[in-house]
Design a protein around this motif. Structure first.
Motif, short mmCIF file in Angstrom:
data_model
loop_
_atom_site.label_atom_id
_atom_site.label_comp_id
_atom_site.label_asym_id
_atom_site.label_seq_id
_atom_site.Cartn_x
_atom_site.Cartn_y
_atom_site.Cartn_z
N SER A 1 22.90 45.70 31.35
CA SER A 1 23.03 47.31 30.75
C SER A 1 22.35 48.04 31.72
CB SER A 1 22.03 46.99 29.47
OG SER A 1 21.66 48.38 28.85
N ALA A 2 22.59 49.38 31.72
CA ALA A 2 22.08 50.35 32.41
C ALA A 2 20.86 50.85 31.90
CB ALA A 2 22.97 51.58 32.74
N ASN A 3 20.21 50.45 30.71
CA ASN A 3 18.80 50.71 30.35
C ASN A 3 18.25 49.45 29.38
OD1 ASN A 3 19.83 51.21 27.88
ND2 ASN A 3 19.73 53.49 27.81
N PHE A 4 17.03 49.66 29.00
CA PHE A 4 16.41 48.79 28.29
C PHE A 4 16.79 48.76 26.90
CE2 PHE A 4 13.76 45.06 27.89
CZ PHE A 4 12.70 45.41 27.09
N PHE B 1 17.88 49.11 40.24
CA PHE B 1 17.44 50.47 39.98
C PHE B 1 18.37 51.73 40.50
CE2 PHE B 1 13.59 49.11 38.32
CZ PHE B 1 13.20 48.02 39.22
N ASN B 2 18.48 52.73 40.06
CA ASN B 2 19.43 53.65 40.65
C ASN B 2 19.00 54.99 40.12
OD1 ASN B 2 21.89 54.65 41.47
ND2 ASN B 2 23.03 53.31 40.04
N GLU B 3 19.73 56.26 40.83
CA GLU B 3 19.29 57.51 40.70
C GLU B 3 20.61 58.34 40.10
OE1 GLU B 3 17.57 57.74 45.03
OE2 GLU B 3 16.66 59.38 43.93
N LEU B 4 19.98 59.25 39.55
CA LEU B 4 21.31 60.15 39.12
C LEU B 4 21.53 61.37 40.18
CD1 LEU B 4 20.62 61.59 35.29
CD2 LEU B 4 22.71 60.33 36.23
N VAL B 5 22.81 61.59 40.38
CA VAL B 5 23.18 62.70 41.46
C VAL B 5 24.17 63.50 40.58
CG1 VAL B 5 22.57 61.11 43.43
CG2 VAL B 5 25.17 61.02 42.39
N PHE B 6 24.46 64.89 41.40
CA PHE B 6 25.51 65.56 40.81
C PHE B 6 26.45 65.80 41.67
CE2 PHE B 6 27.42 68.80 38.25
CZ PHE B 6 27.92 69.79 39.11
N ASN C 1 25.98 56.79 23.79
CA ASN C 1 26.08 55.21 24.09
C ASN C 1 26.21 55.05 25.80
OD1 ASN C 1 28.94 56.13 24.48
ND2 ASN C 1 29.33 56.03 22.58
N VAL C 2 26.01 56.29 26.38
CA VAL C 2 25.97 55.87 27.96
C VAL C 2 24.68 56.39 28.59
CG1 VAL C 2 27.06 56.45 30.02
CG2 VAL C 2 28.52 56.45 27.91
N PRO C 3 23.86 55.49 29.12
CA PRO C 3 22.65 55.63 29.68
C PRO C 3 22.49 56.90 30.67
CG PRO C 3 22.96 53.14 29.45
CD PRO C 3 24.20 54.03 29.24
N ALA C 4 23.46 56.78 31.41
CA ALA C 4 23.50 57.97 32.54
C ALA C 4 23.31 59.35 31.88
CB ALA C 4 24.56 57.70 33.44
N PRO D 1 13.17 59.47 33.06
CA PRO D 1 12.66 58.04 33.67
C PRO D 1 13.41 57.18 34.54
CG PRO D 1 13.62 58.16 31.07
CD PRO D 1 13.67 59.37 32.05
N ARG D 2 12.80 56.46 35.40
CA ARG D 2 13.73 55.82 36.30
C ARG D 2 14.92 54.86 35.81
NH1 ARG D 2 12.03 51.55 41.18
NH2 ARG D 2 13.36 52.22 42.67
N ILE D 3 15.95 54.95 36.41
CA ILE D 3 17.20 54.04 35.79
C ILE D 3 16.82 52.67 36.22
CG2 ILE D 3 19.50 53.93 35.90
CD1 ILE D 3 19.67 56.64 36.59
N THR D 4 16.80 51.81 35.14
CA THR D 4 16.25 50.30 35.41
C THR D 4 17.59 49.57 34.77
OG1 THR D 4 14.13 50.84 35.13
CG2 THR D 4 14.62 48.72 35.06
N TYR D 5 18.16 48.76 35.63
CA TYR D 5 19.10 47.80 35.00
C TYR D 5 18.67 46.32 34.55
CZ TYR D 5 22.75 50.94 37.15
OH TYR D 5 23.48 51.83 37.46
#
Lengths: 228, 249, 351
Positions: free
Chosen positions: B79-82, B104-109, B136-139, B207-211
């Motif tokens: 899962s892309a989040n807890f 872990f990941n980061e959001l970009v545009f 339903n999509v963590p991003a 918050p930091r994206i945690t897988y």
């Protein structure tokens, strides 16, 4: 606690708006096609019949994708007509209307044809010998007598439009407030954990609207039945 | 004669009962943004454990959680989040002792290179932006949180196109149907040439994206699944993850 | 009205060929069912297109396959009364009647609603819905509608076939009257000889898609008598009845006819079959037949194995039939004086 978010209300209103617009816009074309198919023999009649009925046999997603290819930025119509005019159709409510209209068109034409085929050809011959040109005959004889079929076709298209999902999501996307119709909203809730309650709530709204439409159709049918 | 029949029958039942040992199918439910890296990792694992074969199901983390809740077969959930893992833990579908953060990941545009959008303020001026559906999509949830924190969520109303997962966002951006999309930094590797990262979403906004990788209750009983779970936290796995652009600590 | 047609049309196995010139105002088209009468008239009206040919109406070319001329139906101004009334179900009687009138150019509107209503007696029906009319009323409205469109020619395609006898003879006067009063020439199609005789003066005969003749209606009746071994039906329109000993008596030429089926109506139409007329060389003093007419034989003709005898009584004519033997025995020939005995009950009332 049942409370619809503003996005949900938008979805409901948008569904009705898109279905109504699609139906109203399709009426003249549907009538013209039904008239041609019923009263005129011409070469290519079978081809026209095939094209009109195609959306009925194709999965809506395929219809949506074909529309996307046609109307998108790199599509044939998109490149030649829409871009130069600065018109953007994809991912707007207009695209939702087009998708709904295309998918529901065969249903409308079918109902109209059934209504028109019941008209006694002798009436048309009589009206021509009394001095009515073809357009005059269409307006004063064929239109009033096929009213039942026209209404049935409209109701059918409207109802189909309320439930349109596959083509709409491809060509109009899921934009709350802009293109998110009831089916798309329900789909979002259904794929979200904890969204079941809202999904059912929206389903109930959808069912209520459909029942209302069917009752209206029955009522109209009885009324026009009396006149004719 | 009777002896032979008894022997055959007991062999037959024996084979049936030890079936799982031979037909080792491990069902994976994988968050969309992890598609390539989990495929690589599972292939790697399968090379060393030839009895294992993986079945991968992709989608937005929330949608996957819903499917698992409704009975879709799954041994390992990525899962892309807890939040969605917790959801299944509450429902006793995920083994509470087999949950681990692994990347872990980061959001970009991202968008077309000609678009000069270098910050959130520029984004507000665009016509259409794709994000994963926050439901339903963590991003998408993270993006929405960031918009709210930056006070631009109202300005973006009617411009947001909801996609069912991050990959669909990317597809919309590539096709030009939207001006840009919020996706993960790791997607840069698989993007088409006509789309570029235009800016990185400031981390303070979300918050930091945690897988998270987790074993379901059924998965915990499968040796292969448990072994794969362990493998996901190994040094080797971390190397592969880094190669694909994920942060590992 | 002058009509010139030279056309050819093929449908499947059936072939229609017509080549004729005619002139007149009360023309009939006569032939058996399936002979192509309706199709021929449909071609004239423009509802069917011939494969090739020319049609001229009153000197105007309305169709010519050589140069692609095909005047559209609404412009031909040829009205049609069909076998079934084809009234518009979604319009009232009045709107139906005015349908053609409204589409007629101002300068051609010589026939107006009021005069039509009085001629066809449609006053009571005006505001009724079309579904509330009887069969006869419907056909009257259909006739009215066609007449009111002020056509230059009215084609009536078997307009009486859906009706029972009683009704037929009620409608016939309306038909004739409407066209006479308003001066509309007509083409009357029928497979019934009596109807054709009442309605028309000249007849075009048609069989299996081919024109077989153009003649007066009298000639047709005689030929028909011969070809079909049928009786000749004498049609008598009689007026001014009075009563003698309670029996209705009508004036006929310079004599009188006692007719059991008569009544006190000022005018009536009767038919008398040629086989009901008994010829006597001498005055039969004691005979039960109440009608004994003094006539002169004006013609004797062969017809289907029998002999037709045309009798002249004053200015009126009757046709009787006898077998050849009787003619020889009584020496019946042209010019002799003879008595015709007819029972009062032999006359059948038509309308």
């Amino acid at each position: 606690m049942l409370s619809f978010t503003p996005a949900d209300y938008s979805a409901i209103l948008l569904s009705v708006k898109v279905a109504t617009t699609a139906t109203v816009l399709s009426l003249p074309f549907g009538f013209a096609v039904a008239y041609l198919m019923t009263f005129h023999k011409f070469r290519g009649r079978i081809v026209l019949d095939g094209i009109v009925n195609l959306p009925l046999t194709l999965p809506p997603v395929v219809v949506g994708y074909l529309l996307l290819l046609l109307l998108g930025r790199h599509g044939w119509i998109g490149r030649t007509i829409l871009q130069p005019l600065g018109l953007e159709l994809i991912f707007t409510w207009k695209a939702a209307v087009i998708a709904t209209a295309v998918v529901g068109f065969p249903l409308m034409v079918r109902s109209m044809r059934i209504g028109m085929e019941m008209i006694d050809r002798g009436l048309i011959q009589a009206s021509r010998t009394l001095g009515a040109g073809w357009l005059d005959t269409v307006i004063t004889v064929i239109l009033p007598l096929s009213l039942r079929g026209i209404i049935a076709g409209s109701v059918l298209m409207f109802a189909r439009g309320l439930g349109e999902f596959g083509a709409t999501i491809i060509v109009a996307g899921n934009i709350p407030g802009v293109t998110q119709t009831i089916p798309l909203a329900i789909y979002e809730y259904v794929s979200s954990p904890g969204g079941d309650f809202m999904a059912i709530a929206l389903c109930s709204v959808s069912i209520t609207i459909s029942v209302a439409v069917l009752i209206f159709h029955e009522w109209i049918g009885r009324r026009t039945g009396r006149v004719v | 004669m009777k002896e032979i029949i008894r022997l055959i029958l007991s062999l037959f039942f024996f084979v049936l009962s030890v079936g799982p040992i031979f037909a080792a199918d491990v069902n994976l439910s994988v968050a969309a943004s992890l598609k390539e890296v989990v495929t690589a990792l599972s292939n790697d694992f399968a090379k060393k454990n030839t009895t294992v074969s993986f079945r991968r199901n992709l989608g937005g983390s929330g949608a996957l959680a819903k499917q698992i809740e409704n009975g879709a077969p799954c041994d390992v959930f990525f899962s892309a989040n807890f939040e969605w893992v917790d959801y299944l833990k509450e429902k006793k579908i995920v083994d509470a002792n087999a949950i681990a953060a692994f990347a872990f990941n980061e959001l970009v545009f991202v968008g077309r290179p000609e678009l000069k959008s270098g910050s959130l303020d520029d984004v507000v001026k665009l016509k259409k932006i794709a994000i994963g559906s926050p439901k339903n999509v963590p991003a998408g949830q993270y993006a929405m949180e960031a918009f709210k924190k930056a006070n631009i969520d109202k300005k973006l109303k009617d411009k947001l196109v909801m996609a069912k997962d991050v990959r669909e966002c990317l597809m919309y951006a590539e096709r030009g149907e939207v001006d840009g999309a919020f996706v993960y930094k790791t997607d840069a590797g698989i993007m088409a040439r006509n789309v570029k990262i235009l800016f990185i979403m400031p981390q303070e906004l979300y918050p930091r994206i945690t897988y998270i990788v987790a074993l379901t209750v059924t998965g915990a009983k499968k040796n292969e699944a448990a072994a794969f779970f362990k493998f996901m936290q190994s040094a080797r796995a971390k190397k592969v993850l880094s190669k694909y652009g994920f942060a590992v600590k | 009205m002058k009509l010139s047609m030279g056309i050819h049309k093929q449908f499947g196995a059936f072939q229609l060929d017509a080549d004729f010139d005619l002139e007149g105002n009360r023309i009939g088209l006569f032939g058996p069912s399936g002979s192509g009468k309706s199709t021929l008239m449909g071609v004239l009206a423009g509802l069917h297109r011939p494969d090739q040919g020319v049609i001229l109406l009153d000197g105007e070319t309305i169709f010519d396959s050589r140069n692609g001329m095909n005047l559209a139906v609404p412009h031909r101004r040829i009205g049609m009364v069909f076998q079934r009334p084809h009234l518009f179900p979604h319009m009232s009687v009045k709107r139906n009647l005015l349908y053609g009138y409204r589409r007629c150019p101002q300068q051609n509107r010589t026939i107006k609603l009021d005069s039509l209503i009085s001629v066809l007696q449609l006053g009571q029906l005006l505001n009724r819905g079309v579904g509330n009319l009887s069969g006869g009323e419907r056909q009257r409205v259909a006739i009215g509608r066609a007449v009111l469109s002020n056509p230059r020619l009215l084609i009536m395609d078997e307009p009486l076939s859906g009706l029972d006898d009683n009704l037929k003879y009620q409608i016939i006067p309306f038909l004739k009257n409407a066209c006479e009063v308003f001066g509309i020439p007509y083409l009357f199609i029928s497979h019934s000889l009596i109807e054709t005789r009442i309605m028309t003066e000249k007849v075009l005969t048609l069989d299996r898609g081919q024109i077989t003749g153009l003649m007066t209606v009298e000639e047709l009746a005689r030929i028909h008598m011969g070809d079909h071994a049928a009786n000749y039906i004498n049609l008598l329109k009689l007026r001014r009845p009075h009563r003698i000993h309670g029996l209705p008596v009508y004036k006929w030429g310079d004599q009188q006819l006692l007719i059991s089926a008569g009544d006190d109506q000022p005018e009536a139409l009767f038919e008398l079959s040629s086989s009901e007329i008994i010829l006597c060389k001498r005055h039969p003093e004691a005979i039960s037949a109440r009608n004994l007419l003094n006539c002169r034989v004006s013609d004797v003709f062969e017809t289907g194995g029998r002999l037709g005898v045309e009798l002249e009584c004053g200015r009126e004519h009757l046709i009787a039939e006898i077998v050849r033997q009787s003619a020889e025995d009584l020496g019946i020939k042209k010019g002799i004086k003879i008595y015709a005995a007819i029972k009062a009950t032999a006359f059948r009332r038509l309308g």
